[in-house]
Design a protein around this motif. Structure first.
Motif, PDB file in Angstrom:
ATOM      1  N   THR A 180      37.690   9.940  41.094  1.00  0.00           N
ATOM      2  CA  THR A 180      37.346   9.939  42.504  1.00  0.00           C
ATOM      3  C   THR A 180      38.060  11.062  43.245  1.00  0.00           C
ATOM      4  O   THR A 180      39.199  11.379  42.958  1.00  0.00           O
ATOM      5  N   TYR A 233      36.948   3.401  48.928  1.00  0.00           N
ATOM      6  CA  TYR A 233      37.915   4.111  48.099  1.00  0.00           C
ATOM      7  C   TYR A 233      39.144   3.239  47.876  1.00  0.00           C
ATOM      8  O   TYR A 233      39.642   2.611  48.811  1.00  0.00           O
ATOM      9  N   PHE A 255      38.725  12.487  47.382  1.00  0.00           N
ATOM     10  CA  PHE A 255      38.621  12.135  48.790  1.00  0.00           C
ATOM     11  C   PHE A 255      39.173  13.268  49.633  1.00  0.00           C
ATOM     12  O   PHE A 255      40.296  13.722  49.424  1.00  0.00           O
TER      13      PHE A 255
END
Length: 113
Positions: free
Chosen positions: A55, A33, A57
């Motif tokens: 993305t 990441y 997380f």
């Protein structure tokens, strides 16, 4: 005979659940990441999820009890890493500086993966 079937059923049930959790943690740990945070979500249980346009997380496998994340911070986690780094941009110098380092604290040690 009946108690054996119950024991086998519950044993298999917990083995399947354990395996699915392990596979998910392993898959997440192998990802790399590096993105600038544009969105922060916190659910009712206090779990924090950060994301950009592509993305997402979640901090489920990391010590996140003192999470101090803001929009425009940069999140970096290398594949197989035991740490997540949060960098914040200094407006005067326009450079990112390390603000927070979170250690791995998941159910499975990364050494297993």
């Amino acid at each position: 005979m009946f108690p054996k079937k119950i024991l086998i059923f519950f044993g298999m049930f917990f083995l399947v659940i354990f395996s699915l959790v392990y596979i998910n943690v392993r898959r997440e740990n192998r990802k790399d990441y590096h993105f600038v945070i544009t969105k922060i979500n916190e659910n009712a249980k206090g779990m924090v999820t950060v994301s950009d346009s592509v993305t997402e997380f979640g901090f489920a496998n990391f010590n996140s009890y003192k999470i101090d994340v803001q929009k425009e911070d940069s999140l970096v986690k290398r594949a197989f890493s035991k740490k997540v780094y949060i960098y914040r941009r200094d407006r005067k110098t326009d450079k990112y500086k390390l603000v927070l380092s979170l250690n791995e604290s998941g159910m499975f040690p990364i050494d297993w993966q």
